[in-house]
Design a protein around this motif. Structure first.
Motif, PDB file in Angstrom:
ATOM      1  N   ARG A 125     -27.760  -9.844  26.125  1.00 23.29           N
ATOM      2  CA  ARG A 125     -26.684  -8.984  27.215  1.00 23.29           C
ATOM      3  C   ARG A 125     -25.904  -9.430  27.277  1.00 23.29           C
ATOM      4  O   ARG A 125     -24.656  -9.072  26.983  1.00 23.29           O
ATOM      5  CB  ARG A 125     -27.481  -8.080  27.196  1.00 23.29           C
ATOM      6  N   ARG A 137     -24.699  -7.198  21.901  1.00 24.52           N
ATOM      7  CA  ARG A 137     -24.967  -5.661  23.075  1.00 24.52           C
ATOM      8  C   ARG A 137     -23.748  -4.662  22.158  1.00 24.52           C
ATOM      9  O   ARG A 137     -24.604  -3.626  21.952  1.00 24.52           O
ATOM     10  CB  ARG A 137     -23.044  -5.541  23.987  1.00 24.52           C
ATOM     11  N   ALA A 138     -23.749  -5.099  20.558  1.00 19.92           N
ATOM     12  CA  ALA A 138     -22.353  -3.814  20.474  1.00 19.92           C
ATOM     13  C   ALA A 138     -23.685  -3.659  19.280  1.00 19.92           C
ATOM     14  O   ALA A 138     -23.916  -2.643  18.596  1.00 19.92           O
ATOM     15  CB  ALA A 138     -21.329  -4.708  19.638  1.00 19.92           C
ATOM     16  N   ARG A 151     -27.196  -3.755  19.844  1.00 23.13           N
ATOM     17  CA  ARG A 151     -28.174  -3.191  20.458  1.00 23.13           C
ATOM     18  C   ARG A 151     -27.438  -1.689  21.052  1.00 23.13           C
ATOM     19  O   ARG A 151     -28.820  -0.825  21.293  1.00 23.13           O
ATOM     20  CB  ARG A 151     -28.467  -3.704  21.626  1.00 23.13           C
ATOM     21  N   GLU A 152     -26.194  -1.148  20.496  1.00 25.36           N
ATOM     22  CA  GLU A 152     -26.104  -0.148  20.818  1.00 25.36           C
ATOM     23  C   GLU A 152     -26.287   0.801  18.989  1.00 25.36           C
ATOM     24  O   GLU A 152     -26.793   2.314  19.641  1.00 25.36           O
ATOM     25  CB  GLU A 152     -24.377  -0.045  20.241  1.00 25.36           C
ATOM     26  N   ARG A 153     -26.836   0.202  18.607  1.00 23.65           N
ATOM     27  CA  ARG A 153     -27.130   1.090  17.176  1.00 23.65           C
ATOM     28  C   ARG A 153     -28.618   0.364  17.023  1.00 23.65           C
ATOM     29  O   ARG A 153     -29.431   1.575  16.463  1.00 23.65           O
ATOM     30  CB  ARG A 153     -26.809  -0.297  15.514  1.00 23.65           C
TER      31      ARG A 153
END
Ligand code: CP3
Length: 342
Positions: A27, A33-34, A36-38
């Motif tokens: 993270r 993080r980008a 993990r958005e998906r």
């Protein structure tokens, strides 16, 4: 390929101290993080192409000497019949934690080459991607830490359920840890066959045990894994957190390299472990949240304690924390290389 990490695992001389970071993917990186958005964490682990991409993010961004497979310690739980998920802000949560001897008996037989075939596929793809770059570290959990997660069902500060089970149902406890030991030994052999060039066994919670309890309830099961891997020729790192009081016993359980946290100075830890083993560690990860001068001074102290002896791998004492500036991690890797260069 940069070989100083594997050379240090074998306690051979190196041009500069090898460095990598536990949780070097995660993270604190915007690219992670980008993604993990998906995708959820379990989705990333289940899809080899995505897990490969995440593994490579820190290798591309930071001057590390090893890649660590992106996966999770708890993946073997699902095929065992211990369904779990990651709850935002809380960590793992097991649907029906183990609380009785009967719960141990209902665990399913697992063939890791089938049930965890996607992880092995990630390793095979990674070896192709990493060709000529850095070695790949595979990993698994030590029986005590896995059993503790299975019994607590999630994070704990007291390990009350785990210890109550251990003391009240010792036979079922040993059956449970025996199951984890043979499963992880088999799974680690499969990771090695797929291409893992070193293995790290995480006993993240072993430090919660008294010395006699570690010897009775954890050590024999951990030892089973190290013995099962001894003919592979692949170096194995044995890592514990808060384990200063049991360090001697932890090293007696096995491991070519012992991973230590920051609570004990590295030179003292190495004395306990013995000169016939390598050592990995041991900067406090919160140092990366402070100013650069303090970070570099603390890293210098770790290197000074290692004294340039062959067999030191620079790492943190535990994983990189969320919120850590990537820049600091990049600077630290460069600093360790520059300062230790012979
Ligand atoms: O870069 C790497 O180090 C490789 C990836 C890796 C992960 N988990 C991914 C992950 C590794 C080596 C692990 C091991 C692991 N998993 C351990 C042993 C190491 C340790 O930290 O003591 C443990 C105990 C677990 C179980 C686990 N997974 C917990 C307790 C948590 C929640 C705590 C947290 O940091 O949020 C996880 C989630 C997890 N596994 C994340 C990552 C990158 C968090 C990121 C996310 O939610 O997207």
């Amino acid at each position: 390929m940069k070989d100083r990490f594997l050379r240090a695992c074998r306690r051979e001389p190196v041009d500069m101290t090898p460095v990598w970071f536990m949780r070097q993917a995660g993270r604190y990186m915007a690219e992670y993080r980008a993604l993990r958005e998906r995708y959820s964490l379990l989705e990333i682990c289940a899809q080899p192409e995505i897990a490969v991409a995440v593994t490579l993010q820190p290798v591309d961004a930071i001057d590390v000497d090893a890649a660590i497979l992106f996966s999770d310690l708890l993946l073997p739980f699902t095929p065992l019949g211990l369904d779990f998920d990651f709850v935002k802000g809380e960590g793992p949560s097991v649907e029906r934690p183990i609380r009785s001897a009967a719960d141990v008996e209902r665990l399913r037989e697992v063939e890791p080459r089938e049930a965890l075939g996607h992880v092995l596929e990630t390793i095979r793809l990674l070896r192709r991607e990493l060709e000529g770059r850095v070695p790949l570290v595979g990993f698994g959990g030590a029986p005590f830490t896995l059993a503790a997660y299975a019994i607590e069902g999630g994070p704990s500060t007291t390990y009350a359920h785990t210890k109550a089970f251990m003391y009240s149902e010792p036979q079922a406890w040993h059956r449970l840890c025996g199951r984890f030991a043979s499963l992880i030994a088999d799974y680690m052999r499969a990771q090695i066959e797929a291409g893992a060039q070193a293995i790290q066994i995480f006993d993240s919670w072993a430090g919660a045990l008294s010395r006699p309890d570690y010897r009775e309830f954890a050590l024999p099961h951990s030892r089973h894994i190290f013995e099962a891997l001894s003919d592979t020729g692949v170096p194995v790192i044995h890592f514990g957190v808060g384990a200063a009081a049991i360090l001697r016993d932890l090293s007696l359980a096995g491991g070519d390299v012992i991973g230590v946290d920051w609570r004990l100075p590295l030179d003292e830890a190495w004395e306990v472990i013995g000169a016939d083993r390598g050592i990995q560690g041991n900067l406090d990860p919160t140092r990366l949240l402070g100013p650069a001068d303090g970070l570099f001074a603390a890293a210098t102290e770790v290197l000074r304690q290692a004294g340039g002896r062959p067999g030191h791998i620079f790492n943190l004492g535990h994983g990189v924390l969320p919120g850590t500036p990537l820049e600091r991690v990049q600077e630290l890797a460069r600093y360790v290389h520059r300062t230790s260069a012979s």
